[in-house]
Design an enzyme around this catalytic site. Structure first.
Site, PDB file in Angstrom:
ATOM      1  N   SER A 137      22.454 -19.376  18.481  1.00 24.06           N
ATOM      2  CA  SER A 137      21.448 -18.312  18.575  1.00 24.06           C
ATOM      3  C   SER A 137      21.431 -17.803  20.004  1.00 24.06           C
ATOM      4  O   SER A 137      21.807 -18.527  20.937  1.00 24.06           O
ATOM      5  CB  SER A 137      20.073 -18.862  18.193  1.00 24.06           C
ATOM      6  OG  SER A 137      19.037 -18.005  18.616  1.00 24.06           O
ATOM      7  N   TYR A 150      13.650 -24.763  19.925  1.00 21.71           N
ATOM      8  CA  TYR A 150      14.827 -24.354  19.146  1.00 21.71           C
ATOM      9  C   TYR A 150      15.974 -23.978  20.080  1.00 21.71           C
ATOM     10  O   TYR A 150      17.128 -24.362  19.859  1.00 21.71           O
ATOM     11  CB  TYR A 150      14.444 -23.167  18.267  1.00 21.71           C
ATOM     12  CG  TYR A 150      15.549 -22.677  17.361  1.00 21.71           C
ATOM     13  CD1 TYR A 150      15.869 -23.359  16.186  1.00 21.71           C
ATOM     14  CD2 TYR A 150      16.257 -21.512  17.661  1.00 21.71           C
ATOM     15  CE1 TYR A 150      16.875 -22.904  15.350  1.00 21.71           C
ATOM     16  CE2 TYR A 150      17.258 -21.047  16.819  1.00 21.71           C
ATOM     17  CZ  TYR A 150      17.564 -21.744  15.666  1.00 21.71           C
ATOM     18  OH  TYR A 150      18.573 -21.288  14.843  1.00 21.71           O
ATOM     19  N   LYS A 154      19.893 -25.473  20.421  1.00 20.01           N
ATOM     20  CA  LYS A 154      21.100 -24.661  20.279  1.00 20.01           C
ATOM     21  C   LYS A 154      21.937 -24.680  21.567  1.00 20.01           C
ATOM     22  O   LYS A 154      23.175 -24.646  21.503  1.00 20.01           O
ATOM     23  CB  LYS A 154      20.729 -23.231  19.901  1.00 20.01           C
ATOM     24  CG  LYS A 154      20.194 -23.109  18.477  1.00 20.01           C
ATOM     25  CD  LYS A 154      21.212 -23.599  17.453  1.00 20.01           C
ATOM     26  CE  LYS A 154      20.741 -23.411  16.030  1.00 20.01           C
ATOM     27  NZ  LYS A 154      21.729 -23.884  15.029  1.00 20.01           N
TER      28      LYS A 154
END
Length: 231
Positions: A137, A150, A154
């Site tokens: 991402s 998050y 990633k």
């Protein structure tokens, strides 16, 4: 790829990008092993697709990863591993100072440790020239308020993939940023907002196929750049 029937394993294939890519590969003649946590959703996602083996389970569970490896072994090896399964964490996304550490631990377990565990379980079954696609991402490359948990997972996945590429030149290891898509996870990230302007996951599949079918060196790629090159 070689003359044998190509074999892929796609995690998180019950919805979104994983579902779209698995369907595209199956229709193109690949044998595809798919997994997801919710068995009913997974079965619905692959219903009617040729050559697909659905294996419900959680990639964070070592026993599930072993089961996936055993199925791949029975099929004769692996040409493509797509590390797509991931969890978002809390919704809406909290700032890091407020992030519950037990939840962050689970995000890291699913988004970082499980992909590495799967590579370890499959390393003897990945054929020379096999592709590994780790779905990332922009939050893994840029500091964004509210995306610390998050994004950290990633970023760690991206570095993990880069090191795997250096240590295993017999594979092509790609990190691919698909961009914003109209998916359930994206909706979870923006609760109550209208995300109908985001593109469908199917529009990203040609970019992934450019990595799967092409001969680009290992590295990080944006789907938008790959689509621009192939169109």
């Amino acid at each position: 790829m070689t003359a044998h029937r190509s074999i892929a394993l796609v995690t998180g294939a019950s919805r979104g990008l994983g579902r779209a890519l698995a369907a595209d590969l199956a229709r193109d003649g690949w044998r595809v092993v798919v997994d997801a946590r919710h068995g009913d959703q997974l079965a619905d996602a692959v219903a009617g697709l040729p050559g697909v083996v659905d294996v419900p389970g959680d990639v964070a569970d070592p026993a599930h990863r072993t089961a996936l490896a055993e199925i791949v072994d029975d099929l004769g090896g692996l040409d493509l591993l797509v590390l797509n399964a991931s969890v978002l964490g809390p919704s809406p996304q909290p700032e890091l100072a407020d992030y519950p550490l037990d939840v962050l631990e689970q995000v890291l377990r699913v988004n970082v440790l499980a992909p590495l565990g799967l590579v370890q379980a499959l390393r003897g079954l990945l054929r020379p020239g096999a592709r590994i696609l780790a779905v990332t991402s922009d939050a893994g490359a840029e500091p964004m308020a509210g995306w610390g948990g998050y994004g950290t997972s990633k970023a760690a996945l991206e570095h993990l993939a880069a090191v795997l590429a250096v240590e295993n030149p017999q594979w092509r290891v790609y990190v691919v940023d698909p961009g914003d898509m109209r998916t359930a996870m994206h909706q979870e990230a923006f609760p109550g907002e209208d995300i109908s302007d985001r593109p469908e996951p199917e529009t990203v599949v040609p970019a992934l196929r450019a990595l799967v079918d092409g001969d680009l060196p290992s590295g990080r790629h944006r789907a938008a750049d790959l689509v621009a090159v192939t169109s």
